[in-house]
Design a protein around this motif. Structure first.
Motif, mmCIF file in Angstrom:
data_model
loop_
_atom_site.group_PDB
_atom_site.id
_atom_site.type_symbol
_atom_site.label_atom_id
_atom_site.label_comp_id
_atom_site.label_asym_id
_atom_site.label_seq_id
_atom_site.Cartn_x
_atom_site.Cartn_y
_atom_site.Cartn_z
ATOM 1 N N ARG A 158 -3.578 83.021 62.339
ATOM 2 C CA ARG A 158 -3.713 84.221 63.163
ATOM 3 C C ARG A 158 -3.517 85.459 62.275
ATOM 4 N NH1 ARG A 158 -0.843 80.566 66.442
ATOM 5 N NH2 ARG A 158 -2.064 79.855 68.225
ATOM 6 N N SER A 159 -2.573 86.317 62.605
ATOM 7 C CA SER A 159 -2.363 87.532 61.809
ATOM 8 C C SER A 159 -1.253 87.363 60.777
ATOM 9 C CB SER A 159 -2.021 88.707 62.732
ATOM 10 O OG SER A 159 -0.830 88.453 63.449
ATOM 11 N N ASN A 160 -0.752 86.144 60.602
ATOM 12 C CA ASN A 160 0.329 85.885 59.644
ATOM 13 C C ASN A 160 -0.249 85.345 58.340
ATOM 14 O OD1 ASN A 160 2.493 86.583 61.455
ATOM 15 N ND2 ASN A 160 2.111 84.636 62.515
ATOM 16 N N PHE A 161 0.307 85.826 57.248
ATOM 17 C CA PHE A 161 -0.133 85.430 55.914
ATOM 18 C C PHE A 161 1.048 84.785 55.189
ATOM 19 C CE2 PHE A 161 -1.192 86.100 51.462
ATOM 20 C CZ PHE A 161 -2.526 85.745 51.438
ATOM 21 N N TYR A 162 0.815 83.613 54.578
ATOM 22 C CA TYR A 162 1.908 82.844 53.980
ATOM 23 C C TYR A 162 1.605 82.533 52.521
ATOM 24 C CZ TYR A 162 2.945 81.960 58.921
ATOM 25 O OH TYR A 162 3.207 82.109 60.265
ATOM 26 N N ILE A 163 2.664 82.530 51.716
ATOM 27 C CA ILE A 163 2.579 82.049 50.338
ATOM 28 C C ILE A 163 3.703 81.036 50.116
ATOM 29 C CG2 ILE A 163 1.485 84.111 49.389
ATOM 30 C CD1 ILE A 163 4.236 85.037 48.428
ATOM 31 N N LYS A 164 3.349 79.930 49.504
ATOM 32 C CA LYS A 164 4.341 78.890 49.194
ATOM 33 C C LYS A 164 4.742 79.047 47.729
ATOM 34 C CE LYS A 164 4.007 74.875 51.075
ATOM 35 N NZ LYS A 164 3.581 73.504 51.447
ATOM 36 N N ILE A 165 6.057 79.204 47.505
ATOM 37 C CA ILE A 165 6.576 79.518 46.179
ATOM 38 C C ILE A 165 7.139 78.265 45.513
ATOM 39 C CG2 ILE A 165 8.156 80.996 44.888
ATOM 40 C CD1 ILE A 165 5.938 82.464 46.354
ATOM 41 N N ARG A 166 6.839 78.133 44.236
ATOM 42 C CA ARG A 166 7.373 77.030 43.445
ATOM 43 C C ARG A 166 8.894 77.184 43.319
ATOM 44 N NH1 ARG A 166 4.370 74.068 39.976
ATOM 45 N NH2 ARG A 166 2.752 75.705 40.014
ATOM 46 N N PRO A 167 9.660 76.099 43.402
ATOM 47 C CA PRO A 167 11.123 76.214 43.292
ATOM 48 C C PRO A 167 11.547 76.748 41.925
ATOM 49 C CG PRO A 167 10.435 73.915 43.234
ATOM 50 C CD PRO A 167 9.223 74.702 43.628
ATOM 51 N N GLU A 185 16.704 75.760 41.962
ATOM 52 C CA GLU A 185 16.323 75.417 43.332
ATOM 53 C C GLU A 185 15.696 74.032 43.357
ATOM 54 O OE1 GLU A 185 15.256 80.024 44.667
ATOM 55 O OE2 GLU A 185 13.673 78.532 44.412
ATOM 56 N N GLN A 186 15.861 73.355 44.500
ATOM 57 C CA GLN A 186 15.334 72.000 44.626
ATOM 58 C C GLN A 186 14.061 71.949 45.470
ATOM 59 O OE1 GLN A 186 18.425 69.554 46.216
ATOM 60 N NE2 GLN A 186 19.699 69.640 44.364
ATOM 61 N N PHE A 187 13.915 72.877 46.379
ATOM 62 C CA PHE A 187 12.808 72.797 47.327
ATOM 63 C C PHE A 187 11.917 74.037 47.226
ATOM 64 C CE2 PHE A 187 16.505 70.660 49.172
ATOM 65 C CZ PHE A 187 16.013 69.366 49.283
ATOM 66 N N GLU A 188 10.669 73.843 47.668
ATOM 67 C CA GLU A 188 9.738 74.954 47.729
ATOM 68 C C GLU A 188 10.112 75.875 48.882
ATOM 69 O OE1 GLU A 188 6.141 72.889 48.401
ATOM 70 O OE2 GLU A 188 5.984 72.048 46.369
ATOM 71 N N SER A 189 9.739 77.108 48.776
ATOM 72 C CA SER A 189 10.028 78.075 49.836
ATOM 73 C C SER A 189 8.727 78.757 50.268
ATOM 74 C CB SER A 189 11.023 79.132 49.353
ATOM 75 O OG SER A 189 10.516 79.823 48.217
ATOM 76 N N THR A 190 8.655 79.117 51.535
ATOM 77 C CA THR A 190 7.482 79.788 52.093
ATOM 78 C C THR A 190 7.878 81.171 52.589
ATOM 79 O OG1 THR A 190 6.504 77.674 52.762
ATOM 80 C CG2 THR A 190 5.648 79.660 53.807
ATOM 81 N N ILE A 191 7.102 82.155 52.181
ATOM 82 C CA ILE A 191 7.351 83.536 52.577
ATOM 83 C C ILE A 191 6.163 84.004 53.414
ATOM 84 C CG2 ILE A 191 7.761 85.890 51.776
ATOM 85 C CD1 ILE A 191 8.897 84.727 49.219
ATOM 86 N N GLY A 192 6.461 84.591 54.568
ATOM 87 C CA GLY A 192 5.399 85.038 55.461
ATOM 88 C C GLY A 192 5.361 86.550 55.616
ATOM 89 N N PHE A 193 4.157 87.054 55.864
ATOM 90 C CA PHE A 193 3.945 88.484 56.103
ATOM 91 C C PHE A 193 3.043 88.627 57.325
ATOM 92 C CE2 PHE A 193 4.280 87.646 51.564
ATOM 93 C CZ PHE A 193 5.347 88.449 51.191
#
Length: 368
Positions: free
Chosen positions: A331-340, A344-352
């Protein structure tokens, strides 16, 4: 019953059979006789060459012609629509549309492209017209119904991307090279300079007074050449544009610097222009309005180095492309998945959150 034998009987038999032969021949053939002759006389004592019977051949020829005429009549009765439709189909196949492309020097290039043609076809025509070999840095844009700029996808049909007519496009720089000195073609540097001058004039690429004067002086040297006291009199740069709010003070400073560049070729002036322009903080950054997870207004900047986050014109975060694993939108949300990170142990997702669905979808081509 008695049977006659001897020479007399053979003569009599021949006389009885002789009248039957002309009748049989007449029934089979109708030979053409020369003028003045009546009919052929049968002579049993003469040897005649065998005559070919042409009537069966004529009959067979007549039958073949009849068959062909019947077949032609049948085809005319059964396939007139196909014969009429086929030219229309060919015409539809080669229907074309007029494309108008505004180039970086403000001139227009017009060409015809097949309506089912892909964006790559039009882009190649423009590059061929410009004698441009280093194509990867450039692209074509068009405005949608909301007056928003969109990149023409080279892999898709043009008519499926642009709904309105006429088909108007703009040829612009899509990817700004981090080091313009690595460009091999002079023509590529020339078009990059034109793009950067447009970015500066529109305010997309902010500059200080000093930088405006320096870049403006190199632009004058590239365009007018060496300073000539007889030719360049008065305020000879007033008709050229260098800044959004151009002042007389700026123009005077540009002329002072221009007088010191004697002997500098246009190509060298363009290189100096690019070397100074690439140092600007917003060089090659394309900004998009968005909100962060807390609803605060931010700007997403896409450039060759990665995704930049701005708040109040200040950069608050940066995600390099190697650090971004995945880019998506919903929809109107944009996401990027960041390398740990290192710890850090896990990937993180940042949304805009972008203004609407189209804005989120429109952001993807900038990151390809």
């Amino acid at each position: 019953m008695t049977t006659e034998t001897g020479p007399d009987s053979e003569v009599k038999k021949a006389q009885e059979e002789a009248p039957q032969q002309p009748e049989a021949a007449a029934a089979v053939t109708t030979p053409v006789t020369p003028a003045g002759q009546g009919h052929l006389e049968a002579n049993s004592n003469e040897k005649h060459l065998p005559q070919q019977d042409t009537r069966p051949a004529e009959q067979s020829l007549d039958m073949e012609e009849k068959d062909y005429s019947e077949a032609d009549g049948l085809s005319e009765r059964t396939t007139p629509s196909k014969a009429q439709k086929s030219p229309q189909k060919i015409a539809k196949k080669y229907k074309s549309a007029i494309c108008r492309v505004t180039l970086l020097d403000a001139s227009e290039y017009e060409c015809e492209v097949e309506k089912h043609g892909r964006g790559q076809v039009l882009f190649d025509l423009v590059c061929e017209h410009l004698n441009l070999l280093e194509k990867d840095y450039f692209g074509l844009t068009f405005c949608d119904a909301d007056s928003q700029k969109n990149w023409l996808d080279p892999s898709k049909e043009i008519k499926k991307q642009i709904r309105s007519s006429p088909w108007n496009f703009a040829f612009t720089v899509k990817f700004y090279p981090p080091d313009p000195a690595q460009l091999t073609e002079d023509i590529t540097r020339y078009y990059l300079c034109l793009q950067l001058r447009a970015d500066i004039i529109t305010g997309r690429l902010p500059c200080s007074f000093v930088t405006h004067a320096l870049l403006g002086s190199y632009a004058v040297q590239a365009e007018l050449g060496d300073y000539d006291a007889e030719e360049h009199v008065g305020n000879y740069v007033s008709e050229l544009r260098f800044a959004p709010n151009q002042t007389r003070e700026l123009e005077e400073r540009i002329m002072e610097l221009h007088k010191t560049y004697r002997g500098m070729t246009p190509g060298e002036a363009e290189i100096h222009f690019l070397e100074n322009a690439k140092k600007l903080s917003m060089y090659g950054v394309d900004l998009h309005h968005a909100k962060d997870s807390e609803g605060i207004d931010i700007m997403l900047g896409v450039c060759a180095n990665g995704l930049l986050i701005y708040r109040d014109r200040l950069r608050i975060n940066r995600f390099a492309w190697p650090k971004i694993l995945k880019i998506s939108y919903k929809r109107s949300n944009f996401y990027i998945k960041i390398r740990p990170g290192e710890y850090e142990q896990f990937e993180s997702t940042i949304g805009f959150k972008l203004p609407n669905h189209r804005s989120a979808k429109r952001l993807l081509p900038w990151m390809r």
